[in-house]
Design a protein around this motif. Sequence first.
Motif, PDB file in Angstrom:
ATOM      1  N   THR A   1    -147.291 -73.628  38.646  1.00  0.00           N
ATOM      2  CA  THR A   1    -146.965 -74.839  38.363  1.00  0.00           C
ATOM      3  C   THR A   1    -145.555 -75.173  37.976  1.00  0.00           C
ATOM      4  OG1 THR A   1    -149.354 -75.215  37.964  1.00  0.00           O
ATOM      5  CG2 THR A   1    -147.948 -76.870  37.192  1.00  0.00           C
ATOM      6  N   PHE A   2    -144.717 -76.161  38.382  1.00  0.00           N
ATOM      7  CA  PHE A   2    -143.424 -76.607  38.012  1.00  0.00           C
ATOM      8  C   PHE A   2    -143.297 -77.937  38.147  1.00  0.00           C
ATOM      9  CE2 PHE A   2    -139.171 -77.322  38.675  1.00  0.00           C
ATOM     10  CZ  PHE A   2    -138.473 -76.900  37.456  1.00  0.00           C
ATOM     11  N   GLY A   3    -142.772 -78.226  37.139  1.00  0.00           N
ATOM     12  CA  GLY A   3    -142.166 -79.835  37.250  1.00  0.00           C
ATOM     13  C   GLY A   3    -141.199 -80.216  36.216  1.00  0.00           C
ATOM     14  N   VAL A   4    -140.273 -81.156  36.731  1.00  0.00           N
ATOM     15  CA  VAL A   4    -139.207 -81.569  35.653  1.00  0.00           C
ATOM     16  C   VAL A   4    -138.944 -83.131  36.049  1.00  0.00           C
ATOM     17  CG1 VAL A   4    -137.495 -80.802  37.279  1.00  0.00           C
ATOM     18  CG2 VAL A   4    -136.993 -81.160  34.856  1.00  0.00           C
ATOM     19  N   THR A   5    -138.853 -83.748  35.066  1.00  0.00           N
ATOM     20  CA  THR A   5    -138.448 -85.243  34.893  1.00  0.00           C
ATOM     21  C   THR A   5    -137.307 -85.549  33.838  1.00  0.00           C
ATOM     22  OG1 THR A   5    -139.873 -85.866  33.181  1.00  0.00           O
ATOM     23  CG2 THR A   5    -140.762 -85.857  35.616  1.00  0.00           C
ATOM     24  N   GLY A   6    -136.484 -86.428  34.295  1.00  0.00           N
ATOM     25  CA  GLY A   6    -135.161 -86.686  33.264  1.00  0.00           C
ATOM     26  C   GLY A   6    -134.734 -88.281  33.465  1.00  0.00           C
ATOM     27  N   SER A   7    -134.123 -88.892  32.459  1.00  0.00           N
ATOM     28  CA  SER A   7    -133.877 -90.269  32.671  1.00  0.00           C
ATOM     29  C   SER A   7    -132.524 -90.281  31.719  1.00  0.00           C
ATOM     30  CB  SER A   7    -134.850 -91.101  32.174  1.00  0.00           C
ATOM     31  OG  SER A   7    -135.394 -91.033  30.891  1.00  0.00           O
ATOM     32  N   LEU A   8    -131.860 -91.454  32.178  1.00  0.00           N
ATOM     33  CA  LEU A   8    -130.588 -91.820  31.426  1.00  0.00           C
ATOM     34  C   LEU A   8    -130.360 -93.330  31.231  1.00  0.00           C
ATOM     35  CD1 LEU A   8    -127.773 -91.207  30.245  1.00  0.00           C
ATOM     36  CD2 LEU A   8    -126.882 -91.020  32.362  1.00  0.00           C
ATOM     37  N   SER A   9    -130.205 -93.780  30.207  1.00  0.00           N
ATOM     38  CA  SER A   9    -130.162 -95.122  30.015  1.00  0.00           C
ATOM     39  C   SER A   9    -128.978 -95.505  29.244  1.00  0.00           C
ATOM     40  CB  SER A   9    -131.132 -95.995  29.040  1.00  0.00           C
ATOM     41  OG  SER A   9    -132.609 -95.860  29.983  1.00  0.00           O
ATOM     42  N   ALA A  10    -128.191 -96.502  29.794  1.00  0.00           N
ATOM     43  CA  ALA A  10    -126.827 -97.064  28.969  1.00  0.00           C
ATOM     44  C   ALA A  10    -126.754 -98.613  28.976  1.00  0.00           C
ATOM     45  CB  ALA A  10    -125.753 -96.445  29.576  1.00  0.00           C
ATOM     46  N   PRO A  11    -126.162 -99.160  27.935  1.00  0.00           N
ATOM     47  CA  PRO A  11    -126.528-100.403  27.896  1.00  0.00           C
ATOM     48  C   PRO A  11    -124.706-100.973  27.800  1.00  0.00           C
ATOM     49  CG  PRO A  11    -126.285 -99.532  25.472  1.00  0.00           C
ATOM     50  CD  PRO A  11    -126.450 -98.699  26.650  1.00  0.00           C
ATOM     51  N   ASP A  12    -124.541-102.270  28.399  1.00  0.00           N
ATOM     52  CA  ASP A  12    -123.290-102.709  28.595  1.00  0.00           C
ATOM     53  C   ASP A  12    -122.392-101.767  29.527  1.00  0.00           C
ATOM     54  OD1 ASP A  12    -124.308-104.825  26.617  1.00  0.00           O
ATOM     55  OD2 ASP A  12    -123.448-103.443  25.043  1.00  0.00           O
TER      56      ASP A  12
END
Length: 368
Positions: free
Chosen positions: A291-302
């Motif tokens: 089993t393997f899994g990876v998730t990622g996110s990036l948020s930036a205002p203005d």
Amino acid sequence: MRPAPRSGRSRSLSATLGAALLVSSAQAATLDFGVSYRAPDAGLWGRVGVSELDLLGGQVSAAVGSRAAQVGYARSLSLPPLGAATARTDLAVTWQGGVRLDSRASAGVGPVALNLAGAYFTAPVTDVDPLAAFAQAPADLRERGWNASLGARYRVDRDLIAVVGGELGAQPQLSVGVEGRRVLTRPVTAEPEAAEPDAVEPDPTAAPETAAPEAAPPDAAADPAGPATDTPDADPLGMDDTLPDTEPTGTLTWRAGALAGRDVLGLTGGLTYAAESGLSVGVDALAGLNTFGVTGSLSAPDLIGEGSSVRLYAAYEPWRTVSSPLRTGLSASLPAGSGTLTLDASAGRTRQGQAGFGVRVGYTLPLP
């Protein structure tokens, strides 16, 4: 030519939405428009709706699109001394005759927060939302069925939370873990003090002045240690040094746990950094037996203008059997006129291994 019953139903729902729009002109509501395109089926979608309409003691939303019609109801309740609770139910009817009923609720009881969700459907979610297949949150892509989930969070102390969750349906699973956070700080650099004016140098050609001896204070001779120099604010122990002031720079959140279920078994872990400026970046991973899994996110205002927001995400979870194993996307919003312009783009691979993508452009307008 469309069958008569379908056309009549479309006119009826359109009239209902029109009536809701008329009523919403005197309420605090939001009007939204959207156009979507999805491949590989090369489908073009249109949608118009209204949300946050105050009716029946809660908030009502309604929308009509080229593939389905939707109506929703949400309400918040205060239940002292237990806490607060919120609930929402959405019903969608596709023009092919399928239905989707989704409900979710959350409540807080002391240090415990509960989340419950369930769905019953006879039409795939992509018949209602064309970009749902590649959304950051995995969606059940079956054409019919049901699913349910339950999550609980218990605050052990200020910076530590115990988490447990479970899902029922085509791929049941159970997860347990802990979450912690730490506020990051940095010393505040003191501003340099203003320099005193330079002393006037004496003129070497001038004759030296003879200073008259100053008279000693009346009690100077009585005190063999000399005149007193202490003031009420003086520190006789020499401990007036204080730690430098600090200011927060962001919050670091960490997660650790385990996930077990059908076709999945492994340990989980993740980190999220949220800066004071609003920038946020996070990554989570799952590793275990086959089993393997990876998730990622990036948020930036203005990032693309004042009041704008941009969010990127990616997820690779090959162990999922009823959701897309590969999901990537971009979401952006920008104030435009009296409303907000939105852009959503996503891509990935379907359950059958076929590549696809979707794009949606929308505009939301708060009504007076």
